[in-house]
Structures are given as C-alpha cells and as structure tokens.
Motif scaffolding. Structure first.
Motif, PDB file in Angstrom:
ATOM      1  N   THR A 108      30.419 -27.095  18.670  1.00  0.00           N
ATOM      2  CA  THR A 108      29.465 -28.068  19.194  1.00  0.00           C
ATOM      3  C   THR A 108      28.065 -27.529  19.019  1.00  0.00           C
ATOM      4  O   THR A 108      27.604 -26.706  19.799  1.00  0.00           O
ATOM      5  CB  THR A 108      29.745 -28.317  20.687  1.00  0.00           C
ATOM      6  N   PRO A 109      27.356 -27.967  17.979  1.00  0.00           N
ATOM      7  CA  PRO A 109      26.038 -27.439  17.681  1.00  0.00           C
ATOM      8  C   PRO A 109      25.059 -27.442  18.833  1.00  0.00           C
ATOM      9  O   PRO A 109      24.322 -26.482  18.993  1.00  0.00           O
ATOM     10  CB  PRO A 109      25.565 -28.338  16.531  1.00  0.00           C
ATOM     11  N   PRO A 110      24.997 -28.496  19.690  1.00  0.00           N
ATOM     12  CA  PRO A 110      24.027 -28.468  20.774  1.00  0.00           C
ATOM     13  C   PRO A 110      24.225 -27.301  21.725  1.00  0.00           C
ATOM     14  O   PRO A 110      23.306 -26.868  22.379  1.00  0.00           O
ATOM     15  CB  PRO A 110      24.255 -29.812  21.485  1.00  0.00           C
ATOM     16  N   ARG A 111      25.454 -26.779  21.827  1.00  0.00           N
ATOM     17  CA  ARG A 111      25.721 -25.673  22.734  1.00  0.00           C
ATOM     18  C   ARG A 111      25.532 -24.326  22.065  1.00  0.00           C
ATOM     19  O   ARG A 111      25.542 -23.307  22.715  1.00  0.00           O
ATOM     20  CB  ARG A 111      27.148 -25.756  23.271  1.00  0.00           C
ATOM     21  N   ALA A 112      25.427 -24.312  20.742  1.00  0.00           N
ATOM     22  CA  ALA A 112      25.290 -23.059  20.035  1.00  0.00           C
ATOM     23  C   ALA A 112      23.889 -22.508  20.226  1.00  0.00           C
ATOM     24  O   ALA A 112      22.936 -23.233  20.482  1.00  0.00           O
ATOM     25  CB  ALA A 112      25.570 -23.259  18.549  1.00  0.00           C
ATOM     26  N   ALA A 113      23.769 -21.196  20.091  1.00  0.00           N
ATOM     27  CA  ALA A 113      22.474 -20.552  20.211  1.00  0.00           C
ATOM     28  C   ALA A 113      21.524 -21.081  19.159  1.00  0.00           C
ATOM     29  O   ALA A 113      21.882 -21.239  18.006  1.00  0.00           O
ATOM     30  CB  ALA A 113      22.639 -19.038  20.068  1.00  0.00           C
ATOM     31  N   ALA A 114      20.303 -21.366  19.576  1.00  0.00           N
ATOM     32  CA  ALA A 114      19.334 -21.938  18.643  1.00  0.00           C
ATOM     33  C   ALA A 114      18.920 -20.907  17.619  1.00  0.00           C
ATOM     34  O   ALA A 114      18.682 -19.751  17.944  1.00  0.00           O
ATOM     35  CB  ALA A 114      18.109 -22.435  19.403  1.00  0.00           C
ATOM     36  N   PRO A 115      18.799 -21.285  16.355  1.00  0.00           N
ATOM     37  CA  PRO A 115      18.394 -20.349  15.338  1.00  0.00           C
ATOM     38  C   PRO A 115      16.926 -19.993  15.476  1.00  0.00           C
ATOM     39  O   PRO A 115      16.142 -20.718  16.084  1.00  0.00           O
ATOM     40  CB  PRO A 115      18.655 -21.119  14.035  1.00  0.00           C
ATOM     41  N   LYS A 116      16.551 -18.883  14.899  1.00  0.00           N
ATOM     42  CA  LYS A 116      15.159 -18.484  14.904  1.00  0.00           C
ATOM     43  C   LYS A 116      14.329 -19.521  14.161  1.00  0.00           C
ATOM     44  O   LYS A 116      14.752 -20.034  13.128  1.00  0.00           O
ATOM     45  CB  LYS A 116      15.018 -17.117  14.226  1.00  0.00           C
ATOM     46  N   PRO A 117      13.124 -19.809  14.631  1.00  0.00           N
ATOM     47  CA  PRO A 117      12.315 -20.846  13.995  1.00  0.00           C
ATOM     48  C   PRO A 117      12.068 -20.600  12.523  1.00  0.00           C
ATOM     49  O   PRO A 117      12.088 -21.515  11.727  1.00  0.00           O
ATOM     50  CB  PRO A 117      11.011 -20.791  14.802  1.00  0.00           C
ATOM     51  N   SER A 118      11.823 -19.357  12.147  1.00  0.00           N
ATOM     52  CA  SER A 118      11.529 -19.087  10.741  1.00  0.00           C
ATOM     53  C   SER A 118      12.698 -19.446   9.857  1.00  0.00           C
ATOM     54  O   SER A 118      12.522 -19.944   8.749  1.00  0.00           O
ATOM     55  CB  SER A 118      11.181 -17.614  10.552  1.00  0.00           C
ATOM     56  N   ALA A 119      13.929 -19.187  10.333  1.00  0.00           N
ATOM     57  CA  ALA A 119      15.108 -19.530   9.544  1.00  0.00           C
ATOM     58  C   ALA A 119      15.406 -21.007   9.621  1.00  0.00           C
ATOM     59  O   ALA A 119      15.802 -21.631   8.643  1.00  0.00           O
ATOM     60  CB  ALA A 119      16.307 -18.714  10.042  1.00  0.00           C
ATOM     61  N   ALA A 120      15.201 -21.584  10.827  1.00  0.00           N
ATOM     62  CA  ALA A 120      15.509 -22.996  10.988  1.00  0.00           C
ATOM     63  C   ALA A 120      14.606 -23.865  10.130  1.00  0.00           C
ATOM     64  O   ALA A 120      14.951 -24.988   9.790  1.00  0.00           O
ATOM     65  CB  ALA A 120      15.380 -23.386  12.471  1.00  0.00           C
ATOM     66  N   ALA A 121      13.432 -23.357   9.812  1.00  0.00           N
ATOM     67  CA  ALA A 121      12.503 -24.138   8.996  1.00  0.00           C
ATOM     68  C   ALA A 121      12.931 -24.185   7.546  1.00  0.00           C
ATOM     69  O   ALA A 121      12.365 -24.936   6.761  1.00  0.00           O
ATOM     70  CB  ALA A 121      11.099 -23.545   9.110  1.00  0.00           C
ATOM     71  N   PRO A 141      16.370 -24.636   6.235  1.00  0.00           N
ATOM     72  CA  PRO A 141      17.824 -24.837   6.221  1.00  0.00           C
ATOM     73  C   PRO A 141      18.383 -24.941   4.810  1.00  0.00           C
ATOM     74  O   PRO A 141      19.499 -24.482   4.558  1.00  0.00           O
ATOM     75  CB  PRO A 141      18.016 -26.139   7.006  1.00  0.00           C
ATOM     76  N   TRP A 142      17.641 -25.558   3.888  1.00  0.00           N
ATOM     77  CA  TRP A 142      18.163 -25.723   2.541  1.00  0.00           C
ATOM     78  C   TRP A 142      18.184 -24.396   1.785  1.00  0.00           C
ATOM     79  O   TRP A 142      19.027 -24.183   0.912  1.00  0.00           O
ATOM     80  CB  TRP A 142      17.359 -26.783   1.782  1.00  0.00           C
ATOM     81  N   VAL A 143      17.254 -23.505   2.134  1.00  0.00           N
ATOM     82  CA  VAL A 143      17.296 -22.159   1.546  1.00  0.00           C
ATOM     83  C   VAL A 143      18.539 -21.425   2.037  1.00  0.00           C
ATOM     84  O   VAL A 143      19.250 -20.760   1.267  1.00  0.00           O
ATOM     85  CB  VAL A 143      16.020 -21.369   1.906  1.00  0.00           C
ATOM     86  N   THR A 166      26.893 -26.555   9.819  1.00  0.00           N
ATOM     87  CA  THR A 166      26.946 -27.542  10.901  1.00  0.00           C
ATOM     88  C   THR A 166      25.900 -27.235  11.969  1.00  0.00           C
ATOM     89  O   THR A 166      25.306 -28.145  12.556  1.00  0.00           O
ATOM     90  CB  THR A 166      28.351 -27.552  11.535  1.00  0.00           C
ATOM     91  N   ASP A 167      25.644 -25.955  12.206  1.00  0.00           N
ATOM     92  CA  ASP A 167      24.675 -25.563  13.223  1.00  0.00           C
ATOM     93  C   ASP A 167      23.242 -25.715  12.734  1.00  0.00           C
ATOM     94  O   ASP A 167      22.365 -26.157  13.476  1.00  0.00           O
ATOM     95  CB  ASP A 167      24.935 -24.108  13.639  1.00  0.00           C
ATOM     96  N   VAL A 168      22.972 -25.369  11.484  1.00  0.00           N
ATOM     97  CA  VAL A 168      21.606 -25.393  10.959  1.00  0.00           C
ATOM     98  C   VAL A 168      21.119 -26.818  10.723  1.00  0.00           C
ATOM     99  O   VAL A 168      19.972 -27.158  11.014  1.00  0.00           O
ATOM    100  CB  VAL A 168      21.529 -24.566   9.651  1.00  0.00           C
ATOM    101  N   PHE A 169      22.002 -27.667  10.191  1.00  0.00           N
ATOM    102  CA  PHE A 169      21.615 -29.042   9.892  1.00  0.00           C
ATOM    103  C   PHE A 169      21.968 -29.923  11.091  1.00  0.00           C
ATOM    104  O   PHE A 169      23.091 -30.431  11.197  1.00  0.00           O
ATOM    105  CB  PHE A 169      22.313 -29.529   8.625  1.00  0.00           C
ATOM    106  N   ARG A 170      21.014 -30.116  11.978  1.00  0.00           N
ATOM    107  CA  ARG A 170      21.272 -30.884  13.194  1.00  0.00           C
ATOM    108  C   ARG A 170      21.231 -32.391  12.943  1.00  0.00           C
ATOM    109  O   ARG A 170      21.875 -33.147  13.664  1.00  0.00           O
ATOM    110  CB  ARG A 170      20.251 -30.510  14.271  1.00  0.00           C
ATOM    111  N   ASP A 171      20.449 -32.837  11.956  1.00  0.00           N
ATOM    112  CA  ASP A 171      20.387 -34.262  11.635  1.00  0.00           C
ATOM    113  C   ASP A 171      21.674 -34.685  10.930  1.00  0.00           C
ATOM    114  O   ASP A 171      22.062 -34.077   9.930  1.00  0.00           O
ATOM    115  CB  ASP A 171      19.192 -34.550  10.738  1.00  0.00           C
TER     116      ASP A 171
END
Length: 532
Positions: free
Chosen positions: A7-20, A22-24, A138-143
């Motif tokens: 369940t992605p909403p419950r997973a630990a949020a990724p670091k902003p630099s990595a979350a920015a 996702p395609w990389v 699944t965790d990185v791509f929230r949309d």
C-alpha cells in the motif's frame, strides 16, 4: 504468495531528490531487470558449446538451466515480502550484488557441478531483484496513470530481454569464450548498484507481515526432489528405487508445503486465492505455455547447431522469430481480451503453442530450417497471447493491495512452468535417444567413459564420430542424429499434448469476462489479518 499488502500511501516517503526523478529511477530498475530476463534465453544458444567445452550431458544441461529457474521460483515470493518488510531498495541492491557475483562465478566455472551451483546462486539474486523492482515502481509512481505507464515499460523490458537473449548469446559466443554469456551481467550489475544507491529511493511497508522462510524451504525442497526424479530418470531408470523415492518424497514435501501454508499466519502462498477460477486457471495457463516454450527452446537450440550445423550466432538469429513474435503480439493481447474475452484469447494461445510443438515434433533427419519455421512462429504467437491475457485475469481477481502478489505469482508460474518443461521434455528426449543408441553400440563394448559420453548427449556422439572419421564415423553421426531427432519428436509431442490439455482447461473453466474487483482490504485491520 505473501499476504503482504503493498500500500503505497503507508510506505515511507521517498527522499525528495529521488522522488523528483521517478523516470530516472525506472530506467535504473529496468536496465537491471533486463539482465535477469535476458538470462532466461541467452544461455540456450550456449548449451551445445557447454557440451563441447565441459563435456556436459543432456541431463547436466537440464540442471544448468533448471537450477536457476528452481531457486528463482522458490524464493521470489518470500523475497518480495522481505523487500516490503526490510526495505525494497536494500533487497534489490542485495540481489543485484548476488546476481553479479554469481555471474562471475558461473563465467569461470571449471566444471559442470560448479556451473550448476553458480546458476542456483544467480537464481537467489534474481529472486531478490524482480519483485522488489515492481514494488519500488508502485511506490515511486503515485499517480495511477503514470504508474500504469511505468509498469508497461517494466513489462516491455521483460519481453525485450527474452527477445534479444538468443542473438546476444550468439554474438558473444562468436567472439568470446562460453563464459561471456554470464560475464556480460557483471558490468551491468556494478553500474546498477551505483545508480540504484544514488537514484532509486528506498521504501518499506510498516504494516508488512514477516516473511515465510519455512514455506520457501519446503517449496524448493519439494520441487527440487521432483525435478531430480524427472531429470535423473533416463540415466538411473524410470522405475529405479532412488528415482521413485525422490519423486514420491518430492510430492509428499509439496503436500506438506500446502498444509503449512494453510496453517501459517503469514503464508508465502495464500491458497485462498486459488479458489477463484480466474486466478487458478490463469496461473496454470501461464505455466503450461512456458512448459512448451522453454522445453522447446532447450531442445531446438541443440537441434539447430548439432543437427542442422548452424553456428551459435546463426542459431540465435533463427530462434529470434519466437521471441520477436512474442514481443509483437504481447501488447495486442489485452486489446483482444477486451474484444473476444479472456477465455478465447488464452484458449487460442495455448492451442497455438500446442500446434507449434506438434509441427516441430514432425521434423526428421532431412528437415531444414524452413520446415520448422512455422512451428517456431506458432510458439511465439501462442505465448504472446497467453501471458498478458492470463496476467490480466489473475490481477483482476486481487484487491489493489495485492497487485505485487499477483505479479510475483505470475513470475513464479513462468519459472516453474519453464523448469518443468525443460525437465520433462529433456528427459523424454534422453530416454528415447539412449534407447535408440544403446543396442547398436552394445556389440562394440566401448570403454565406460566413451560410452557415457556418446549416450549422454548428441554432442558427445558427434565428437567421437569426428575423431573416428571414415565410414564408421559417418554411421555413428547419422545414428546419433536420428536418435536425437526421434527423442526430440517424442518430447515435443508430449509438450503439444500438455498445451492442448491447457487449452481445453482454459475453454472449459476460465471465465470470459472479469467480475467486479474485490474490496480493498485494510492491512491495519486485525480482522483482515486473521482471515489470512
């Protein structure tokens, strides 16, 4: 299969630099995944070379292929749950390191036994990597829209690895030694490790239940004993006490595995999912399609090189129609499902696999590549129809939180079906080959080492024929090729019957249209856990 809810909403949020980026991150994951899927087919064109260089028998070739698939299938589900619990990037990078190190070990193996052990170690690494990649995506791509696109790229990468494997293997063998088909994984693994730590975010599921190592051990032990009995039966005798004991013991352990999974509070394989026909029949259909595909590739690469005389590269090119058509048809399969229904697409696909195997089984000593091309195309067409349609069916039965479970189950079905195909079709080939070769050679009283080599594989017989030369050498080579083709025909015809049986099952039991998806369970709900 795990009970873990991804369940992605419950997973630990990724670091902003990595979350920015996702395609990389997706590129890093897919390139790393490519070497895992590539390894399913790149080895096939090297099998005849292993006969020449290491003196491997057909039985040993089966173990070289199946050691990887057996461990891969047996550990994939428990590795997926471990990734959710202990950190997805951590398990992924650990698997990448194991896979790279085991590939280097395989490349420099000095014996068949060492190569089989290295292949098993590669299976450990692959099992750690594959489910973790999908969980990270699944965790990185929230949309939801972007997530579907990313999973589509992930699936396409898997197909690409299967497609380019035979040609890549042929190119490597054309210019380097046999170990290069394994060594090629090492630089990708090193680069993947560096990039993953820099560019891929880590995450975990705080609500994840513990892994089920006991279930993993029982499944590998049971399947291992069963495969050992099937693979070793031609050498030791189908009715020998050792073979019967191993086969019976394997079945008993698998029954114990099922009982354990039923009683366990956090089972690796949730047997309740199999009560739904859309899940159980779809899973079986994937396994049966891979049974025919992998079993056929195992014998055909030897046929093309030893019987038709093609080089490793030329063999890779001639096997390409199977993987190429599979890759072309797979994206169209979901479209056909919406038009004709799952039952029709899967049933027709398995019928095509069966028809391709039957056509290939009719080859004789005078056959040319053109005579077997139609069978190869039918194989690729059938597998391309079955796998995406069946995956859509089984995923449609699961709650959203169990999509990772469905993907992992599909991966297990692929590896398990392929392992059984290589074991059964290869063993039938060996049995018929030895039955045809043994009586004519008996009066010559060959030394045990020479006899074992000749009876062990077509390659061994052809090597002796070349050394003997003259009329005797030509007669031995002709006898060996005839015996091999007869055994190939037997194995492939049985594979055709298995695929046909799968088609009947799909037409009879697989629902044509999906029912409304199940409600999404809450992983924090104690009542939900008690049902598991």
């Amino acid at each position: 299969m795990t009970n873990l809810r991804d369940t992605p909403p419950r997973a630990a949020a990724p670091k902003p630099s990595a979350a920015a980026r996702p395609w990389v991150a997706l590129v890093v994951l897919c390139v790393s995944l490519l070497i895992v899927t590539l390894d399913n087919t790149i080895l096939n064109v090297a099998l005849p070379t292993l006969v020449k260089e290491l003196g491997a028998t057909t039985t040993q070739l089966q173990w070289i292929v199946d050691a990887y698939a057996l461990v891969f299938a047996g550990l994939m589900l428990v590795a997926g749950s471990s990734a959710d619990r202990f950190g997805r990037r951590r398990v992924f990078t650990g698997g990448l390191a194991v896979f790279g190190a085991a590939s280097a070990w395989a490349a420099y193996s000095g014996s068949v036994g060492m190569l089989i052990a290295a292949r098993a170690a590669m299976g450990v690494g692959a099992a750690m990597m594959m489910p973790a990649t999908l969980s990270i995506i699944t965790d990185v791509f929230r949309d939801p829209v972007e997530r579907r696109r990313a999973i589509g790229v992930w699936a396409a990468t898997s197909g690409l690895g299967i497609a380019i494997g035979p040609v890549a293997g042929g190119l490597l063998l054309e210019h380097f030694w046999w170990g290069s088909v394994f060594w090629v994984n090492v630089p990708f693994a090193v680069i993947g490790l560096v990039c993953a730590n820099l560019l891929v975010p880590d995450s975990r599921n705080p609500a994840a239940l513990p892994p089920d190592p006991a279930g993993a051990v029982l499944s590998i032990a049971g399947l291992g004993l069963l495969l050992w009995a099937i693979i070793e039966a031609p050498v030791r005798g189908w009715t020998s006490a050792l073979v019967l004991t191993a086969g019976g013991g394997g079945l008993a352990v698998l029954v114990g595995f099922a009982l354990w999974e039923r009683a366990c509070t956090h089972p690796m394989l949730n047997l309740d999912f199999f009560r739904e026909r859309r899940f159980s029949v779809a899973t079986s259909s994937v396994s049966l399609a891979m049974f025919g595909l992998f079993g056929a590739l195992f014998v055909l690469t030897q046929y093309l090189q030893f019987s038709l005389g093609y080089s490793a590269l030329a063999t890779g090119v001639r096997v390409l129609p199977v993987a190429g058509l599979l890759a072309l048809v797979a994206p169209l399969s979901p479209v056909l499902v919406r038009w004709a229904g799952t039952k029709a697409v899967v049933g027709v696909g398995l019928s095509a696999v069966g028809g391709g195997l039957w056509q290939l089984s009719t080859a004789d000593v005078s056959a040319t590549y053109g005579d077997v091309l139609a069978g190869l195309l039918l194989l690729g067409l059938g597998a391309g129809l079955v796998v995406p349609a069946a995956l859509d069916s089984l995923m449609g039965t699961l709650p959203q939180g169990d999509t990772g479970v469905g993907s992992a189950t599909n991966g297990v079905s692929v590896q398990l079906g392929g392992a059984l195909g290589v074991a059964v079709i290869g063993s039938l080939l060996t049995t018929r080959y030895q039955d045809r070769m043994g009586p004519p050679l008996a009066p010559y009283r060959l030394p045990d080492k020479v006899s074992d080599s000749v009876l062990g594989s077509l390659g061994g017989a052809l090597q002796l024929a070349e050394r003997v030369g003259g009329t005797a050498g030509r007669m031995l080579a002709g006898l060996a090729r005839s015996a091999f083709i007869s055994g190939m025909g037997l194995g492939l015809s049985v594979g055709a019957a298995v695929a046909a049986g799968g088609a009947v099952l799909a037409f009879a039991a697989l629902p044509s249209r999906p029912h409304p998806p199940a409600a999404v369970p809450d992983p924090a709900d104690p009542a939900d856990r008690s049902e598991e």
